[in-house]
Design an enzyme around this catalytic site. Sequence first.
Site, mmCIF file in Angstrom:
data_model
loop_
_atom_site.group_PDB
_atom_site.id
_atom_site.type_symbol
_atom_site.label_atom_id
_atom_site.label_comp_id
_atom_site.label_asym_id
_atom_site.label_seq_id
_atom_site.Cartn_x
_atom_site.Cartn_y
_atom_site.Cartn_z
ATOM 1 N N ASP A 206 -61.673 62.894 -66.452
ATOM 2 C CA ASP A 206 -61.272 61.767 -67.312
ATOM 3 C C ASP A 206 -62.334 60.668 -67.359
ATOM 4 O O ASP A 206 -62.268 59.759 -68.174
ATOM 5 C CB ASP A 206 -59.904 61.211 -66.892
ATOM 6 N N GLU B 245 -53.836 50.789 -65.412
ATOM 7 C CA GLU B 245 -55.031 51.113 -64.620
ATOM 8 C C GLU B 245 -55.868 49.890 -64.243
ATOM 9 O O GLU B 245 -56.751 49.994 -63.395
ATOM 10 C CB GLU B 245 -55.906 52.146 -65.346
ATOM 11 N N LYS C 218 -48.782 57.381 -71.373
ATOM 12 C CA LYS C 218 -50.142 57.505 -71.913
ATOM 13 C C LYS C 218 -50.413 56.424 -72.956
ATOM 14 O O LYS C 218 -49.495 55.787 -73.489
ATOM 15 C CB LYS C 218 -50.328 58.885 -72.569
ATOM 16 N N TYR D 233 -50.552 53.094 -69.462
ATOM 17 C CA TYR D 233 -51.986 53.362 -69.295
ATOM 18 C C TYR D 233 -52.644 53.154 -70.649
ATOM 19 O O TYR D 233 -52.144 53.655 -71.669
ATOM 20 C CB TYR D 233 -52.232 54.811 -68.866
ATOM 21 N N ARG E 72 -44.455 63.556 -68.877
ATOM 22 C CA ARG E 72 -43.972 62.395 -68.128
ATOM 23 C C ARG E 72 -43.229 61.414 -69.049
ATOM 24 O O ARG E 72 -43.394 61.454 -70.262
ATOM 25 C CB ARG E 72 -45.152 61.667 -67.466
ATOM 26 N N HIS F 86 -56.568 52.860 -70.873
ATOM 27 C CA HIS F 86 -57.917 53.459 -70.778
ATOM 28 C C HIS F 86 -58.789 53.064 -71.972
ATOM 29 O O HIS F 86 -59.406 53.898 -72.623
ATOM 30 C CB HIS F 86 -57.822 54.986 -70.668
HETATM 31 N N1 LIG Z 1 -57.794 64.718 -64.247
HETATM 32 C C1 LIG Z 1 -56.731 64.021 -63.925
HETATM 33 O O1 LIG Z 1 -55.616 64.336 -64.334
HETATM 34 C C2 LIG Z 1 -56.853 62.849 -63.007
HETATM 35 C C3 LIG Z 1 -55.732 62.319 -62.375
HETATM 36 C C4 LIG Z 1 -55.900 61.254 -61.478
HETATM 37 C C5 LIG Z 1 -57.176 60.723 -61.245
HETATM 38 N N2 LIG Z 1 -58.253 61.275 -61.906
HETATM 39 C C6 LIG Z 1 -59.625 60.789 -61.689
HETATM 40 O O2 LIG Z 1 -60.129 61.222 -60.444
HETATM 41 C C7 LIG Z 1 -61.219 60.384 -60.076
HETATM 42 C C8 LIG Z 1 -61.084 59.962 -58.623
HETATM 43 O O3 LIG Z 1 -59.972 59.084 -58.503
HETATM 44 P P1 LIG Z 1 -59.600 58.415 -57.095
HETATM 45 O O4 LIG Z 1 -58.333 57.653 -57.313
HETATM 46 O O5 LIG Z 1 -59.681 59.405 -56.018
HETATM 47 O O6 LIG Z 1 -60.805 57.381 -56.929
HETATM 48 P P2 LIG Z 1 -61.255 56.667 -55.554
HETATM 49 O O7 LIG Z 1 -61.980 55.431 -55.961
HETATM 50 O O8 LIG Z 1 -60.100 56.555 -54.614
HETATM 51 O O9 LIG Z 1 -62.279 57.726 -54.911
HETATM 52 C C9 LIG Z 1 -63.532 57.986 -55.455
HETATM 53 C C10 LIG Z 1 -64.445 58.347 -54.326
HETATM 54 O O10 LIG Z 1 -65.681 58.839 -54.874
HETATM 55 C C11 LIG Z 1 -66.685 58.462 -53.941
HETATM 56 N N3 LIG Z 1 -68.032 58.617 -54.504
HETATM 57 C C12 LIG Z 1 -68.708 57.810 -55.343
HETATM 58 N N4 LIG Z 1 -69.948 58.322 -55.562
HETATM 59 C C13 LIG Z 1 -70.025 59.474 -54.863
HETATM 60 C C14 LIG Z 1 -71.028 60.455 -54.681
HETATM 61 N N5 LIG Z 1 -72.234 60.347 -55.256
HETATM 62 N N6 LIG Z 1 -70.759 61.533 -53.897
HETATM 63 C C15 LIG Z 1 -69.549 61.669 -53.289
HETATM 64 N N7 LIG Z 1 -68.567 60.749 -53.406
HETATM 65 C C16 LIG Z 1 -68.802 59.672 -54.187
HETATM 66 C C17 LIG Z 1 -66.307 57.036 -53.600
HETATM 67 O O11 LIG Z 1 -66.978 56.579 -52.435
HETATM 68 C C18 LIG Z 1 -64.802 57.170 -53.418
HETATM 69 O O12 LIG Z 1 -64.458 57.453 -52.061
HETATM 70 C C19 LIG Z 1 -61.176 59.220 -61.083
HETATM 71 O O13 LIG Z 1 -62.121 59.438 -62.089
HETATM 72 C C20 LIG Z 1 -59.779 59.292 -61.625
HETATM 73 O O14 LIG Z 1 -59.671 58.705 -62.905
HETATM 74 C C21 LIG Z 1 -58.100 62.313 -62.769
#
Ligand SMILES: NC(=O)c1ccc[n+]([C@@H]2O[C@H](COP(=O)([O-])OP(=O)(O)OC[C@H]3O[C@@H](n4cnc5c(N)ncnc54)[C@H](O)[C@@H]3O)[C@@H](O)[C@H]2O)c1
Length: 366
Positions: free
Chosen positions: A270, A118, A75, A94, A15, A96
Amino acid sequence: MNVGCVKEIKKLEGRVGLIPSAVKEYVNAGHRVLIETNAGVMSGFPDADYVKAGAVICENAEQVWKQANMIVKVKEPLAPEYKFFRNDLILYTYLHLAADEEQTKALLASGIKGVAYETIVTEDGTLPCLKPMSEVAGRLAIIEGAKRLEKPFGGSGVLLSGVPGVERGNVVILGAGVVGENALKIAVGLEANVTILDINLKRLDDLDKLYGNRITTLYSNADNIEKSLEKADLVVSGVLLPGAKAPKLIKRAYYKNMKPGSVIVDVAIDQGGSTEVSHATYHDDPVFVVDGINHYCVANMPGAVARTSAIALNNATLKYGLLIANNGLEKAIQISKPVKAGVNTYLGKCTCKGVAEAFNLPLAEL
Ligand SMILES: NC(=O)c1ccc[n+]([C@@H]2O[C@H](COP(=O)([O-])OP(=O)(O)OC[C@H]3O[C@@H](n4cnc5c(N)ncnc54)[C@H](O)[C@@H]3O)[C@@H](O)[C@H]2O)c1
């Protein structure tokens, strides 16, 4: 302002902080934009596109860092970039920081003004600069997971859509936030059987109204998770507890009753990941196997689809970036609460609660 953008140096990160259309907006607003040569190539934007947009191309990163008043990145900076930090520079990217003490110390020691995508929060509590990357990761999770179910990739050999006469694959999504909702959309589009779990009943209610009997919504508790996993071919976790480590909802003990060759895409990696064995992987070797279950744990998934991600990111970051460039950070903080919330470090002080708490630092009010 001199607004600079350098090529990302994180492994396989494609990116770019500024795409040519964003450059044009900065130039039209009267700024001078400096781009490191080839910064946009991995996102499909050659130098010529930047020149057309009005940017000045610099031969190396040092030239950009030294001339810029504000650096726009993707990043967090890596150690070789710390030497460019200085107290009259704005860094917009970002960061973090709560998971990175070394970088936090380097930012504070230099006095640089660090604005983190973020932590930019709008009045309604949404995170506008984080959302597009969660949208990308959620959609990509199903595409990557479907691929890893193929035999040549070590999967169970299940086609998620099934075919007439053969049952569909089962997709289980933990977390119905942005990642979960976007994974759901693609999984339903592939005509898989989809179950989505969350502790937020309002989210489940919204999705139930939208998708009706095409999906199953379940309250997220240990029993429902364990039973859902037994039937799953593909599991996607997008669970988030803001500011905390992801809960380890997927226990290793469950694996013995799961289908061999099934796939877990742990998008929440992450924040530490949702399984007891998750560790971050890279795009060039994204999967590891534990007890016959494939784990895909890439921490920067959007980097794989760099073009879409770079454009989506710029769509979200441009507004606040222009606000800072047009007004200077100090005035931008006064007129925009989201920008104020984005400031993590300012002239050697930590101005973000989460970061201050993570490292026991005094919290300074901007
Ligand atoms: N790996 C990657 O490249 C990448 C990319 C983007 C986002 N992410 C990560 O993905 C994760 C989710 O991001 P998001 O934007 O969807 O967050 P979000 O806040 O929109 O959604 C998180 C959801 O998890 C739910 N939750 C909390 N505890 C729970 C449980 N015990 N059981 C089931 N659900 C539960 C919450 O109620 C919420 O609806 C974050 O950690 C974010 O940093 C990773």
